[in-house]
Motif scaffolding. Structure first.
Motif, mmCIF file in Angstrom:
data_model
loop_
_atom_site.group_PDB
_atom_site.id
_atom_site.type_symbol
_atom_site.label_atom_id
_atom_site.label_comp_id
_atom_site.label_asym_id
_atom_site.label_seq_id
_atom_site.Cartn_x
_atom_site.Cartn_y
_atom_site.Cartn_z
ATOM 1 N N GLU A 131 0.853 -1.191 0.000
ATOM 2 C CA GLU A 131 0.000 0.000 0.000
ATOM 3 C C GLU A 131 0.889 1.241 0.000
ATOM 4 O OE1 GLU A 131 -3.661 0.165 2.162
ATOM 5 O OE2 GLU A 131 -3.366 -1.874 2.939
ATOM 6 N N ASN A 132 0.267 2.393 -0.107
ATOM 7 C CA ASN A 132 1.069 3.611 -0.250
ATOM 8 C C ASN A 132 1.953 3.858 0.977
ATOM 9 O OD1 ASN A 132 1.322 6.254 -1.965
ATOM 10 N ND2 ASN A 132 1.220 6.935 0.147
ATOM 11 N N TRP A 133 3.205 4.180 0.688
ATOM 12 C CA TRP A 133 4.141 4.641 1.712
ATOM 13 C C TRP A 133 4.914 5.799 1.108
ATOM 14 C CZ3 TRP A 133 8.861 6.263 2.922
ATOM 15 C CH2 TRP A 133 9.265 6.268 4.262
ATOM 16 N N GLY A 134 4.754 7.004 1.693
ATOM 17 C CA GLY A 134 5.420 8.168 1.121
ATOM 18 C C GLY A 134 6.037 9.052 2.172
ATOM 19 N N ARG A 135 7.189 9.600 1.842
ATOM 20 C CA ARG A 135 7.883 10.531 2.714
ATOM 21 C C ARG A 135 7.216 11.911 2.643
ATOM 22 N NH1 ARG A 135 12.955 12.071 0.011
ATOM 23 N NH2 ARG A 135 13.545 9.884 0.212
ATOM 24 N N GLY A 136 7.359 12.691 3.701
ATOM 25 C CA GLY A 136 6.935 14.084 3.654
ATOM 26 C C GLY A 136 5.450 14.299 3.857
ATOM 27 N N GLY A 137 4.844 13.576 4.768
ATOM 28 C CA GLY A 137 3.437 13.797 5.089
ATOM 29 C C GLY A 137 2.457 12.936 4.327
ATOM 30 N N PHE A 138 2.951 12.133 3.362
ATOM 31 C CA PHE A 138 2.046 11.249 2.631
ATOM 32 C C PHE A 138 1.740 10.003 3.455
ATOM 33 C CE2 PHE A 138 3.859 13.684 -0.946
ATOM 34 C CZ PHE A 138 2.669 14.063 -1.572
ATOM 35 N N LYS A 139 0.638 9.366 3.100
ATOM 36 C CA LYS A 139 0.150 8.210 3.851
ATOM 37 C C LYS A 139 1.199 7.105 3.899
ATOM 38 C CE LYS A 139 -4.117 5.555 4.373
ATOM 39 N NZ LYS A 139 -4.713 6.454 5.367
ATOM 40 N N LYS A 140 1.328 6.487 5.063
ATOM 41 C CA LYS A 140 2.291 5.406 5.260
ATOM 42 C C LYS A 140 1.552 4.132 5.659
ATOM 43 C CE LYS A 140 6.326 8.234 6.473
ATOM 44 N NZ LYS A 140 5.767 9.510 5.975
ATOM 45 N N ALA A 141 0.744 3.622 4.730
ATOM 46 C CA ALA A 141 0.023 2.372 4.976
ATOM 47 C C ALA A 141 0.814 1.165 4.490
ATOM 48 C CB ALA A 141 -1.339 2.406 4.283
ATOM 49 N N GLY A 142 1.860 1.413 3.717
ATOM 50 C CA GLY A 142 2.662 0.321 3.186
ATOM 51 C C GLY A 142 3.428 -0.409 4.278
ATOM 52 N N ASP A 143 3.389 -1.738 4.210
ATOM 53 C CA ASP A 143 4.085 -2.581 5.191
ATOM 54 C C ASP A 143 4.896 -3.616 4.419
ATOM 55 O OD1 ASP A 143 4.892 -4.384 7.158
ATOM 56 O OD2 ASP A 143 3.040 -4.209 8.298
ATOM 57 N N LEU A 144 6.153 -3.283 4.163
ATOM 58 C CA LEU A 144 6.998 -4.163 3.356
ATOM 59 C C LEU A 144 7.244 -5.499 4.042
ATOM 60 C CD1 LEU A 144 8.661 -4.388 0.763
ATOM 61 C CD2 LEU A 144 10.594 -3.364 1.992
ATOM 62 N N ILE A 180 9.807 -8.665 -7.937
ATOM 63 C CA ILE A 180 9.334 -7.394 -8.473
ATOM 64 C C ILE A 180 8.413 -6.776 -7.426
ATOM 65 C CG2 ILE A 180 7.929 -6.260 -10.244
ATOM 66 C CD1 ILE A 180 8.829 -8.346 -12.228
ATOM 67 N N LEU A 181 8.686 -5.534 -7.073
ATOM 68 C CA LEU A 181 7.912 -4.832 -6.052
ATOM 69 C C LEU A 181 7.115 -3.703 -6.688
ATOM 70 C CD1 LEU A 181 7.285 -4.129 -3.027
ATOM 71 C CD2 LEU A 181 9.312 -2.643 -3.103
ATOM 72 N N LEU A 182 5.838 -3.635 -6.361
ATOM 73 C CA LEU A 182 4.984 -2.515 -6.760
ATOM 74 C C LEU A 182 4.812 -1.602 -5.555
ATOM 75 C CD1 LEU A 182 2.144 -4.410 -8.708
ATOM 76 C CD2 LEU A 182 4.412 -3.721 -9.518
ATOM 77 N N SER A 183 5.293 -0.354 -5.678
ATOM 78 C CA SER A 183 5.207 0.612 -4.587
ATOM 79 C C SER A 183 5.011 1.985 -5.198
ATOM 80 C CB SER A 183 6.478 0.586 -3.730
ATOM 81 O OG SER A 183 6.400 1.536 -2.682
ATOM 82 N N HIS A 184 3.917 2.636 -4.880
ATOM 83 C CA HIS A 184 3.499 3.857 -5.575
ATOM 84 C C HIS A 184 4.515 4.990 -5.509
ATOM 85 C CE1 HIS A 184 0.821 6.925 -7.151
ATOM 86 N NE2 HIS A 184 1.024 7.664 -6.074
ATOM 87 N N ASP A 185 5.071 5.249 -4.344
ATOM 88 C CA ASP A 185 5.904 6.429 -4.119
ATOM 89 C C ASP A 185 7.384 6.036 -4.137
ATOM 90 O OD1 ASP A 185 7.306 8.621 -2.896
ATOM 91 O OD2 ASP A 185 5.429 9.294 -1.989
ATOM 92 N N PRO A 186 8.202 6.640 -5.030
ATOM 93 C CA PRO A 186 9.619 6.261 -5.103
ATOM 94 C C PRO A 186 10.421 6.595 -3.854
ATOM 95 C CG PRO A 186 9.189 8.190 -6.477
ATOM 96 C CD PRO A 186 7.850 7.671 -6.035
ATOM 97 N N SER A 187 9.915 7.465 -2.986
ATOM 98 C CA SER A 187 10.635 7.736 -1.739
ATOM 99 C C SER A 187 10.655 6.493 -0.852
ATOM 100 C CB SER A 187 10.005 8.921 -0.997
ATOM 101 O OG SER A 187 8.701 8.611 -0.537
ATOM 102 N N HIS A 188 9.690 5.603 -1.036
ATOM 103 C CA HIS A 188 9.664 4.344 -0.303
ATOM 104 C C HIS A 188 10.872 3.491 -0.695
ATOM 105 C CE1 HIS A 188 7.745 0.185 0.503
ATOM 106 N NE2 HIS A 188 8.117 0.696 1.660
ATOM 107 N N TRP A 189 11.155 3.455 -1.981
ATOM 108 C CA TRP A 189 12.316 2.701 -2.482
ATOM 109 C C TRP A 189 13.600 3.252 -1.873
ATOM 110 C CZ3 TRP A 189 16.359 3.595 -6.341
ATOM 111 C CH2 TRP A 189 16.974 2.431 -6.795
ATOM 112 N N GLU A 190 13.714 4.561 -1.865
ATOM 113 C CA GLU A 190 14.921 5.202 -1.353
ATOM 114 C C GLU A 190 15.075 5.010 0.153
ATOM 115 O OE1 GLU A 190 17.004 9.663 -1.277
ATOM 116 O OE2 GLU A 190 15.025 9.369 -2.192
ATOM 117 N N ASP A 191 13.983 5.114 0.898
ATOM 118 C CA ASP A 191 14.061 5.108 2.355
ATOM 119 C C ASP A 191 14.020 3.723 2.982
ATOM 120 O OD1 ASP A 191 14.124 7.809 2.094
ATOM 121 O OD2 ASP A 191 12.195 8.215 3.037
#
Length: 408
Positions: A285-298, A312-323
């Motif tokens: 689920e969405n996980w985003g840095r900077g105030g965006f929703k963090k429902a993603g649970d890797l 292969i990972l599907l993750s909406h926000d690229p900040s999740h990949w970085e962080d």
């Protein structure tokens, strides 16, 4: 109220400079009246849409167009302001020099030069025209971008396996069924083995997708269609009357995804199989840095796969990949994201330049990147939001072919 007053005063001051340029270039009064009428109409509509119009933090279609026209006219007027103000400083300094040197007996500011006003108007017309084009045609200027990615440990059965990725549909912004139908056909023409959608099906509410559901249900892929949620899919940007209403909206959206034919991954995994080999597909689920929703649970999403699987990972926000993803103890061979839209504005000339203001917010903002032997593709988005157009950063359909790296 005070900020609106300040905004209007600044807007009118900037417009005054452009009007002076027009008066220097031409003596036709109808040109002045037309410019004044257009600038007042644009600011009037903008104020109406954002004070009396629909509520909510996300831009509705009328708000988007009000914002788009405001951005276009402000770009035009601001460039004029910068160039003409620079000339005014020179004119003022010249007047001081001539007075002190005795060349003039009175303090007289030289007249504005017609040539510089023409240059200012001409330069300002370029971004103005581009922004209008982006609203008229650019937002549906779909591009198919193809990549070949090689991996040492790709299972043999998946050598040559083709993936199509789309992201950020934002169906609430659509206003041309013919163009969307063309894009659906373009996706199907790729004849990929699997289709991935990486979030943001709507702007605000599930009902935005209902008029388009039948069209999107025509999407085809031999091995299935898989999706995840983006930050806009949760309805967080709407002033709901009750929490129950908000929850029901998400239930309706999940139901719509199923009707369209997507297998929605909610912090879970699947296996794709080919010629006796398998590939792990993980969706968060969405996980985003900077105030965006963090429902993603890797950790939850990967719980049913093996560490040694090709992933292969599907993750909406690229900040999740970085962080979180790059440093995870599992090796995620390919992550597919979206979210940034490439800001819908920039300059891209393959092999020469790739730039957008969004790079100041996101390190990974468009295209394929590689870190620590792991790849991410950040899709530029299928739809649009906010500014109702695209300039230089076109709507994207990504096609990725997985290749087994040769040992020679």
């Amino acid at each position: 109220m005070l900020r609106w007053v300040i905004f209007i005063v600044v807007y009118l001051a900037v417009a005054f400079y452009t009007l002076q340029a027009l008066k220097t270039v031409t003596k036709h009064q109808w040109v002045y009246y037309t410019f004044v009428a257009v600038t007042l109409l644009i600011i009037g509509n903008f104020i109406y849409q954002f004070t009396i119009g629909e509520e909510g933090r996300v831009l509705s279609r009328p708000k988007s167009y009000a914002f788009g026209f405001l951005v276009a006219i402000l770009a035009f007027m601001t460039i004029n302001l910068i160039l003409l103000f620079s000339e005014d400083i020179f004119r003022f300094l010249s007047a001081i020099y001539y007075r002190i040197s005795g060349k003039h007996t009175e303090f007289t500011i030289p007249s504005r030069r017609r040539f510089l006003s023409m240059v200012a108007l001409g330069v300002a017309a370029l971004p103005f025209s581009a922004l209008l084009y982006g609203m008229y045609r650019g937002k549906y200027n779909f591009k198919v971008l193809k990549y070949n990615l090689e991996f040492d440990d790709l299972p043999n059965g998946f050598d040559g396996y083709q993936i199509t990725q789309i992201s950020d549909i934002h169906s609430g912004s659509f206003d041309n069924e013919e163009k969307i139908s063309y894009a659906i056909d373009l996706i199907n023409e790729q004849k990929s083995d699997v289709l991935f959608f990486t979030g943001d099906m709507v702007n605000n509410k599930a009902e935005e997708m209902k008029p388009w559901a039948t069209l999107f249900s025509k999407l085809n892929a031999k091995d299935g269609k898989f999706s995840i949620l983006g930050n806009h899919d949760y309805g967080d940007y709407v002033d709901w009357d009750t929490e129950e209403e908000k929850s029901q909206n998400l239930i309706e959206l999940k139901k719509l995804q199923k009707e369209i034919g997507f297998d929605l991954l909610l912090n879970e995994s699947r296996y794709l199989e080919k010629s006796g080999d398998k590939l792990a597909l993980i969706g968060v689920e969405n996980w985003g840095r900077g105030g965006f929703k963090k429902a993603g649970d890797l950790q939850k999403a990967k719980s049913n796969i093996d560490k040694n699987d090709f992933k292969i990972l599907l993750s909406h926000d690229p900040s999740h990949w970085e962080d979180q993803v790059i440093g995870d103890d599992y090796h995620y061979h390919l992550t597919l994201s979206g979210h940034t839209h490439g800001m819908q504005f920039g300059i891209e000339i393959p092999g020469w330049i790739k730039w957008s203001p969004v790079k100041w917010r996101y390190k990974y903002w468009a295209g394929v990147y590689e870190e620590m032997g792991q790849y991410i593709n950040v899709n530029r988005g299928f739809g649009f939001l906010g500014y109702p157009g695209r300039v230089g950063i076109w709507p994207e359909i990504t096609v990725i072919t997985l290749k087994k790296k040769s040992l020679t």
